[in-house]
Scaffold this active site. Structure first.
Site, mmCIF file in Angstrom:
data_model
loop_
_atom_site.group_PDB
_atom_site.id
_atom_site.type_symbol
_atom_site.label_atom_id
_atom_site.label_comp_id
_atom_site.label_asym_id
_atom_site.label_seq_id
_atom_site.Cartn_x
_atom_site.Cartn_y
_atom_site.Cartn_z
ATOM 1 N N HIS A 19 0.795 -1.201 -0.073
ATOM 2 C CA HIS A 19 0.082 0.231 0.020
ATOM 3 C C HIS A 19 0.772 1.248 0.014
ATOM 4 O O HIS A 19 0.286 2.458 -0.296
ATOM 5 C CB HIS A 19 -0.988 0.010 1.141
ATOM 6 C CG HIS A 19 -2.349 0.555 0.968
ATOM 7 N ND1 HIS A 19 -2.849 0.617 -0.167
ATOM 8 C CD2 HIS A 19 -3.346 0.939 1.727
ATOM 9 C CE1 HIS A 19 -4.335 1.093 -0.041
ATOM 10 N NE2 HIS A 19 -4.398 1.139 1.294
ATOM 11 N N ASN A 66 -7.002 6.587 3.816
ATOM 12 C CA ASN A 66 -8.253 6.884 3.497
ATOM 13 C C ASN A 66 -8.466 8.451 3.790
ATOM 14 O O ASN A 66 -9.662 8.747 3.313
ATOM 15 C CB ASN A 66 -9.001 6.075 4.497
ATOM 16 C CG ASN A 66 -9.076 4.530 4.102
ATOM 17 O OD1 ASN A 66 -8.423 4.228 3.072
ATOM 18 N ND2 ASN A 66 -9.647 3.906 4.827
ATOM 19 N N ASP A 91 -1.090 2.608 -5.230
ATOM 20 C CA ASP A 91 -0.788 1.314 -5.333
ATOM 21 C C ASP A 91 -2.394 0.673 -6.285
ATOM 22 O O ASP A 91 -3.412 1.789 -6.188
ATOM 23 C CB ASP A 91 -0.813 0.556 -4.175
ATOM 24 C CG ASP A 91 -1.982 0.604 -3.258
ATOM 25 O OD1 ASP A 91 -2.756 -0.284 -3.171
ATOM 26 O OD2 ASP A 91 -2.119 1.780 -2.637
ATOM 27 N N ASN A 112 -9.252 3.910 -1.864
ATOM 28 C CA ASN A 112 -9.831 4.893 -0.933
ATOM 29 C C ASN A 112 -9.021 6.182 -0.875
ATOM 30 O O ASN A 112 -9.598 7.330 -0.477
ATOM 31 C CB ASN A 112 -9.756 4.233 0.327
ATOM 32 C CG ASN A 112 -10.939 3.103 0.433
ATOM 33 O OD1 ASN A 112 -11.661 2.952 -0.369
ATOM 34 N ND2 ASN A 112 -10.834 2.229 1.195
#
Length: 185
Positions: A19, A66, A91, A112
């Site tokens: 991530h 997020n 990513d 997100n």
């Protein structure tokens, strides 16, 4: 002025996870450009450099993935930047490992961090560069996969994709989105 935003999660727990390839890209650009003056600003780590005759901000939001848009909005407002000045790097588990895809605009596609940036900026009309980390193996949950680390076998492909993504960013700064897409997609 251009702003390059690499998405990831802050903290040692998330270092070297799939991530965090956006953070890895910011690190690669900082090494290439000798940008060692990162400061805590706009809920992010921010460095300013000059590339191709243009001031460029390297931004690594520290808000967690997020909520990345909060940091992006703060920086964009402070520097009076528009969406056209922005390139977000993140990513994408739907792209095979080692694949990069730049687009001039588009949806969040389930990412997100991108979704929050679209919400905060009020538009999806900004460039994005997705670095492939997939596919998610059938036995893995998506969350466990993206928050996991690359295997030893995968790491070389990931490092190569990050270097190629850095090349694409340099092209984007100097020649624009279309040229970078044509050369690096």
């Amino acid at each position: 002025m251009k702003m390059i935003v690499g998405l990831g999660n802050p903290g040692k727990k998330y270092d070297d996870t799939r991530h965090n390839v956006g953070f890895e890209l910011i690190g690669e650009l900082a090494r290439r450009w000798h940008a060692d003056g990162f400061r805590d600003k706009h809920q992010a780590q921010v460095a300013e450099v000059v590339r191709a005759g243009e001031k460029v901000l390297l931004v690594a939001p520290q808000t967690y993935m997020n909520l990345s848009g909060v940091s992006v909005r703060l920086a964009a407002d402070f520097y009076k930047l528009t969406a056209a000045d922005l390139l977000v790097v993140c990513d994408d588990f739907n792209l095979p490992l080692g694949t990069n895809r730049m687009r001039p605009k588009g949806s969040a596609g389930g990412q997100n961090g991108l979704d929050n940036i679209i919400q905060q900026m009020g538009t999806s009309e900004f460039a994005r560069l997705r670095i492939g980390i997939g596919p998610v193996p059938p036995q893995w949950s998506t969350v466990d996969f993206v928050l996991g680390k690359f295997s030893r076998d995968e790491q070389e492909n990931a490092d190569q994709a990050i270097r190629r993504a850095a090349d694409a960013v340099e092209c984007w700064i100097a020649e624009g989105t279309t040229a970078a897409m044509n050369e690096y997609n």
